[in-house]
Design an enzyme around this catalytic site. Structure first.
Site, mmCIF file in Angstrom:
data_model
loop_
_atom_site.group_PDB
_atom_site.id
_atom_site.type_symbol
_atom_site.label_atom_id
_atom_site.label_comp_id
_atom_site.label_asym_id
_atom_site.label_seq_id
_atom_site.Cartn_x
_atom_site.Cartn_y
_atom_site.Cartn_z
ATOM 1 N N ASN A 103 36.791 51.691 1.498
ATOM 2 C CA ASN A 103 36.731 52.237 2.849
ATOM 3 C C ASN A 103 37.944 53.081 3.209
ATOM 4 O OD1 ASN A 103 35.735 52.382 5.691
ATOM 5 N ND2 ASN A 103 37.673 51.324 6.037
ATOM 6 N N ASP A 184 31.484 59.122 8.954
ATOM 7 C CA ASP A 184 30.269 58.766 8.211
ATOM 8 C C ASP A 184 29.248 58.339 9.265
ATOM 9 O OD1 ASP A 184 31.428 59.149 5.739
ATOM 10 O OD2 ASP A 184 31.765 57.022 5.311
ATOM 11 N N ASP A 195 32.784 53.703 11.616
ATOM 12 C CA ASP A 195 33.311 54.219 10.358
ATOM 13 C C ASP A 195 34.780 53.830 10.207
ATOM 14 O OD1 ASP A 195 33.823 55.581 8.065
ATOM 15 O OD2 ASP A 195 33.571 57.589 8.891
ATOM 16 N N ASP A 201 40.966 56.622 6.661
ATOM 17 C CA ASP A 201 39.553 56.301 6.422
ATOM 18 C C ASP A 201 38.936 57.337 5.481
ATOM 19 O OD1 ASP A 201 37.225 54.558 7.422
ATOM 20 O OD2 ASP A 201 36.445 56.605 7.480
ATOM 21 N N ASP A 203 36.562 59.798 3.608
ATOM 22 C CA ASP A 203 35.379 60.586 3.983
ATOM 23 C C ASP A 203 34.389 60.575 2.815
ATOM 24 O OD1 ASP A 203 33.472 62.421 4.611
ATOM 25 O OD2 ASP A 203 34.862 64.045 5.110
ATOM 26 N N ASP A 205 31.540 61.726 2.570
ATOM 27 C CA ASP A 205 30.677 62.908 2.453
ATOM 28 C C ASP A 205 31.366 64.004 1.652
ATOM 29 O OD1 ASP A 205 28.513 61.968 3.863
ATOM 30 O OD2 ASP A 205 29.395 62.512 5.805
ATOM 31 N N ASP A 232 33.880 45.685 -0.382
ATOM 32 C CA ASP A 232 34.591 45.303 0.835
ATOM 33 C C ASP A 232 34.162 46.192 2.011
ATOM 34 O OD1 ASP A 232 36.819 43.902 2.220
ATOM 35 O OD2 ASP A 232 37.703 45.902 2.310
ATOM 36 N N HIS A 236 31.688 49.695 7.454
ATOM 37 C CA HIS A 236 32.480 50.882 7.774
ATOM 38 C C HIS A 236 32.318 51.998 6.748
ATOM 39 C CE1 HIS A 236 34.383 48.030 10.498
ATOM 40 N NE2 HIS A 236 34.514 47.230 9.455
ATOM 41 N N GLU A 263 30.375 42.572 1.628
ATOM 42 C CA GLU A 263 30.737 42.007 2.912
ATOM 43 C C GLU A 263 30.273 42.934 4.021
ATOM 44 O OE1 GLU A 263 34.672 41.353 5.670
ATOM 45 O OE2 GLU A 263 34.391 43.038 4.333
#
Ligand code: CA
Length: 481
Positions: A103, A184, A195, A201, A203, A205, A232, A236, A263
């Site tokens: 993530n 996302d 997200d 974070d 990306d 995409d 994990d 998100h 998760e």
């Protein structure tokens, strides 16, 4: 294999002296003998320091091999130790699952300036104010690795959000701007769009990101020899991305028996079932609703209605896709998702996951060995070994439920040609007894309490036993040898 059991091998405060992998290697045979068939290993990638539990991922390609972030090894040991531990576990007949954190990345090497916009932290679809140039820790060049395995460096455009502007010293969630760039979209709808969790974070995409992570997964599986991934923070991460990565591993890489589970920390079963559908039912999920039911029951002073404990759980509605568990490194005291099942209820909780027909139960190192951090708990080592032995030898055949009283519930696994029955009785309030049918063939035989609490029970001429249990307790009964 029937009645498999997984262990989560670590808790938040697991020994950080770098000897974890070495101890695992030594303990592999013993774990198998105790009943463990699968092991969830901690995140193996380099984080921010030698004490990083593993969720502050810095470099996916550094498994304790390069001098980065002030350390060659990770919290758990060196890459060499890791490979040897996995080899020993596999030789002992234990399947190895890696905790894979895709993530976010943290502990960047340098800051960068770029355009971003602040969002409302309770509704991330809602922008706050105007776009501006912010400065954030988004640059990763992995100098200590010097391009080995992969020469990709990471920059702000590989991420979709950060949580700190260095320039104005502002802690807030910022969405990174770019052509066609957004969060996302296929993530949890909590907080508008969930997200963003932490750090930079990723990306999912971005084509370079997708290519890099697919390449990394291939390399990582070959390099370590693991048998599965524990994804994990799935709430998100784009479900399309996870579906594609999963398909890539199973189909393109040809790992048909690779076990993928994850998760998705969500109480609401509708969101969970939607997620299973979106990922083509290729991924198993932790039974988070059951965990919360057990926690609620443990805090109810005996007033929880145990007849409903399995209602709206994953193991009830998607029995083939549920990894059942009692607690984990996030739910333990002091951690981000603290929701600890109280100690008096633990044995009951383990009976609810180990002595049932459905679910892939996962026992927690924090219960098995006891929590070792600020909050310490008594190890359930001997108790859980007994319970695992009962599961392995007596958890067979039809399952007859006696969920007919708010605080006293029981069930019988009826056994099969090779195994005699198992009767389980739980009371979360007063001492109780309940008549349960174990089978006509057992008329006149004696059943003993494997929990070691109560006197043996004689089965009557009809095949019924009047089983007993103390207050706030569980007993589990098998035919005397
Ligand atoms: Ca994300």
């Amino acid at each position: 294999m029937a009645n498999e059991i997984m262990i989560q091998s670590f808790e938040w405060d697991t020994d950080g002296s770098g000897n974890f992998y070495k101890k695992l290697k030594e303990d592999a045979k013993n774990l198998k003998e105790n009943g463990i068939d699968g092991i969830w290993l901690p995140p193996m990638t380099k984080g921010g320091s030698d004490m990083d539990v593993g969720y502050g991922v810095y470099d996916l390609w550094d498994l304790g091999e390069f001098d980065q972030k002030g350390t060659v090894r990770t919290k758990y040991g060196s890459k060499k130790d890791l490979i040897e531990a996995i080899k020993a576990l596999k030789e002992a007949g234990i399947r190895t699952y890696a905790d894979v954190v895709l993530n976010h990345k943290g502990n960047a090497d340098f800051t960068e300036e770029f355009k971003a916009i602040m969002v409302d932290q309770n509704n991330r679809d809602q922008d706050v104010g105007e776009a501006s140039d912010i400065e954030a820790w988004t640059g990763f060049d992995f100098k200590g690795r010097a391009g080995k395995y992969s020469d990709m460096t990471w920059h702000y455009y590989h991420f979709s959000g950060v949580d700190y502007d260095v320039k104005t010293e502002t802690p807030a969630i910022f969405r990174i701007l770019g052509d066609g760039k957004y969060w996302d979209r296929d993530v949890s709808s909590e907080k508008g769009n969930f997200d963003y969790l932490m750090n930079c974070d990723i990306d999912h995409d971005h084509p370079e990101v997708i290519e890099e992570i697919f390449k990394w997964a291939d390399w990582f599986i070959d390099e370590t020899g693991v048998d599965g991934f524990r994804y994990d923070a799935l709430k998100h991460i784009s479900s399309d991305f996870i579906r594609d990565l999963t398909t890539h591993i199973i189909k393109d890489k040809g790992k048909e028996n690779f076990y993928l589970f994850g998760e998705f920390w969500q109480y609401n079963k509708e969101e969970i079932s939607a997620y299973l559908e979106k990922t083509d039912y290729k991924i198993d999920l932790f039974d988070v609703p059951l965990h919360f039911h057990m926690q609620e029951a443990s805090k109810s002073m005996g007033n929880y209605d145990m007849r409903n404990i399995f209602d709206n759980t994953l193991v009830k509605d998607f029995p083939a896709q549920a990894v059942t568990f009692v607690d984990n490194h996030d739910s333990q005291p002091g951690q981000s998702l603290e929701s600890w099942v109280e100690d008096w209820f633990k044995e009951i909780a383990y009976a609810l996951i180990l002595f049932r027909k459905d679910g892939y139960p996962c026992i927690f190192a924090g219960d098995y060995y006891g929590l070792k951090g600020e909050v310490k708990t008594k190890p359930m080592y001997d108790k859980l070994n007994t319970m695992m032995e009962v599961r392995k030898n007596h958890n067979f055949g039809d399952e007859d439920d006696y969920f007919d009283h708010p605080s006293v519930v029981g069930w019988v696994r009826r056994g099969d040609g090779d195994h005699s029955p198992l009767a389980v009785l739980i009371s979360i309030k007063d001492a109780a007894e309940k008549q349960m049918f174990v089978g006509k063939a057992y008329a006149g035989s004696t059943f003993i309490d494997k929990s070691g609490k109560n006197d043996p029970v004689k089965i009557d001429g009809e095949g019924n036993g009047l089983f007993t249990v103390g207050p706030g307790s569980v007993t589990y009964w098998v035919k005397e040898k």
